[in-house]
Design an enzyme around this catalytic site. Sequence first.
Site, PDB file in Angstrom:
ATOM      1  N   HIS A   1      18.320 -19.249  23.555  1.00  0.00           N
ATOM      2  CA  HIS A   1      18.801 -18.184  23.279  1.00  0.00           C
ATOM      3  C   HIS A   1      20.509 -17.816  22.279  1.00  0.00           C
ATOM      4  O   HIS A   1      20.552 -17.273  22.226  1.00  0.00           O
ATOM      5  CB  HIS A   1      18.477 -16.316  23.084  1.00  0.00           C
ATOM      6  CG  HIS A   1      16.454 -16.234  23.655  1.00  0.00           C
ATOM      7  ND1 HIS A   1      15.701 -15.943  23.287  1.00  0.00           N
ATOM      8  CD2 HIS A   1      16.466 -16.779  25.230  1.00  0.00           C
ATOM      9  CE1 HIS A   1      14.432 -15.960  23.926  1.00  0.00           C
ATOM     10  NE2 HIS A   1      15.096 -16.295  25.043  1.00  0.00           N
TER      11      HIS A   1
ATOM     12  N   SER B   1      40.481 -29.298   5.034  1.00  0.00           N
ATOM     13  CA  SER B   1      40.667 -28.415   4.606  1.00  0.00           C
ATOM     14  C   SER B   1      41.913 -28.200   3.174  1.00  0.00           C
ATOM     15  O   SER B   1      42.575 -28.484   3.517  1.00  0.00           O
ATOM     16  CB  SER B   1      40.553 -26.915   5.372  1.00  0.00           C
ATOM     17  OG  SER B   1      40.703 -25.377   3.827  1.00  0.00           O
TER      18      SER B   1
ATOM     19  N   LYS C   1      42.345 -26.867   9.490  1.00  0.00           N
ATOM     20  CA  LYS C   1      41.660 -26.964  10.369  1.00  0.00           C
ATOM     21  C   LYS C   1      41.098 -28.666  10.276  1.00  0.00           C
ATOM     22  O   LYS C   1      41.504 -29.832   9.263  1.00  0.00           O
ATOM     23  CB  LYS C   1      40.553 -27.128   8.483  1.00  0.00           C
ATOM     24  CG  LYS C   1      40.869 -25.265   8.061  1.00  0.00           C
ATOM     25  CD  LYS C   1      39.588 -24.844   9.796  1.00  0.00           C
ATOM     26  CE  LYS C   1      38.069 -24.740   9.394  1.00  0.00           C
ATOM     27  NZ  LYS C   1      37.838 -24.091   8.515  1.00  0.00           N
TER      28      LYS C   1
ATOM     29  N   GLU D   1      27.473 -31.295   9.306  1.00  0.00           N
ATOM     30  CA  GLU D   1      27.428 -30.927   8.779  1.00  0.00           C
ATOM     31  C   GLU D   1      26.340 -31.211   7.707  1.00  0.00           C
ATOM     32  O   GLU D   1      24.935 -30.331   7.295  1.00  0.00           O
ATOM     33  CB  GLU D   1      28.696 -29.492   8.081  1.00  0.00           C
ATOM     34  CG  GLU D   1      28.796 -28.864   9.249  1.00  0.00           C
ATOM     35  CD  GLU D   1      30.241 -28.418   8.352  1.00  0.00           C
ATOM     36  OE1 GLU D   1      30.067 -26.943   7.755  1.00  0.00           O
ATOM     37  OE2 GLU D   1      31.408 -28.769   8.581  1.00  0.00           O
TER      38      GLU D   1
END
Length: 467
Positions: free
Chosen positions: A159, A286, A292, A299
Site C-alpha cells: 500500500h 526543467s 530540477k 517516466e
Amino acid sequence: MKKISPVSRSGRFAHGPGADVARFTESVSFDRRLWRHDILGSLVHAAMLRKIGVLSPAEAGAIVRGLKTIAREIEAGKFKWKTELEDVHMNLEAELTRRVPAGAKLHTARSRNDQVALDLRLWLRDEIILLLGEIADLQRALVTLGEKNADVLIPGYTHLQRAQPVYLAHHLLAYVEMLERDCERLWDCYSRVNVCPLGSGAIAGSTLPLDRALVAKLLGFVNANGQAQLTQNSMDAVSDRDFAVEFCAAGALLAVHLSRLAEDLILWTSAEFDFIKIADAYTTGSSLMPQKKNPDIAELARGKSGRVIGNLVALLTLLKGLPMTYNRDLQEDKERLFDTADTVRATVRLTAAMLRNTKINRASCAAAAGDPALLATDLADYLVRKGMPFRQAHHAVGAVVALAEILDKPLNRLTLAELQSVDKKFGRDALGVFDLKRAMAKRNLIGAPGTSEVAKQLARWRKLLQA
Ligand code: ARG
C-alpha cells in the site's frame, strides 16, 4: 503522363487508382521494412518452383540474381519505392519483373495473402529473438545492481506504506523473475509464429503440386526435431493474426512490468525516498526550474506502456468482426505490431542502460531500513515462539506500537517494563528482535529476503544469465 497501375489491377481495371485512393490504401510507407523477409520468401518460393518444374533453372537463376540486386539497392538506399504500387510485395515484384521477364512467373501459386502472412511471421521470429536478447541484458543489469549493493537494505512496501525490511537485491530480483516469465511467454509465442503459411494462396491453396515442406524447411519453419511446421488450413493461414495478438499481449505485459519498475525508480529518485541517483546522461532538466533533474527515461518507460496496451486492444478490435478470410482491414495490423516491437525493445534497452548508470544512496537506504517499526511482525513472531496464538500476538504488538506512539519513542527504545505493561510474556530478550542483521539472517524460507537466501538467488540468476 502514364499513371503506374499495380499488377493486381492490370487485367480488369481500365485505370490506376486515383492519387487520394492510392494514399489511403497504400502500406508501402510502413511495410517496406519487411523487404528482407519478402525477398527471402521469394528466393525460397523460386527455388521450390524450380524444383517442381514451373521455373527452368535459367529462369530461377535470373530471378535469384534479380532479387539479390534489388536487395543490394534497397540496402544502399537506392531503391525507389512507389506508393502507387501499394505495398512492399508489389513494389518488389513489379521491379523484378521489369528487370527479369521470368519475374512474372514468381507469383505462381502465391497470393499476397499468404505472402504477407509469411513475411510477418518471418519478421516477427527475428524480432522475438532480438527482444529476448535485450530482456536478458536488462535482467543482467538488475542482477549486477543487486550484487554491487548486496548488503543494502530498504523497507519493503505494501500500500506504499513501509511494511518489512528487504534487501534491495530482493526487490530488484522480483523484476528479474517477472522478466523471465515474459521471456517464457515470448518463447511460447515463437512456437506458434514459427509455422509456414506459404502455399495457402489467396484462400484455397493451389492446384499446382507445390512442395510446402521444402519451403518451410528452407525458411527454418521446423520444430526441435527438424520437422517442417506447416499451417494445416489455408483459410486459417491467410486470415489468422493471433500470432501477432499473442506477441502484442506478451509485449503489453512486458511493458506493464517495465512501467512498474520505472515507477519504483521514479519514486526512489524523489527527495522523499532518495534511495537512488540516476546519472545525468539519463535524466533531463526543467526549462524553467534550474534545480530540477527529472527521471524522464523512467517516466517515458511508464508512459509508453499505454500505447503498447493500446496496440493490443487495437489488434483485437481489428479482428473481432472480420468475416473469413483475408480482408484488407488486416493491413492495419502492421503498424500496431511494429510499434509494439519497437517500443518494448527500445524501452528494455534504455531501462538497462539507465540501471547501469544508477547509484544507490546507501545512507538514505540504511536510514529508511533502520525504522524499527518494520520489525513489528518479528516482535509478534517472538510472542508466537513463546506459545501465544498469532492473533493474540498481533493484538499485543499493536498495543505496543500504540504505546510507543503515545510515549513518542521508537519501538526499539521501549523498556522491558513498558513492554510488560502490555504483556507479561515479553522477556529481556524481546528487544533483540530489533537487531536488523539478525532479523535478516532469520528469513531463510525459499523466496524470502533472508541474507543467505538472497545471496543464493543472486548466484542462481548470475549463473542462469551468463551470456
Ligand atoms: N498490403 C496488404 C496487407 O498488408 C497485403 C495483402 C493484400 N492482399 C489483397 N488481397 N489486397 O494486408
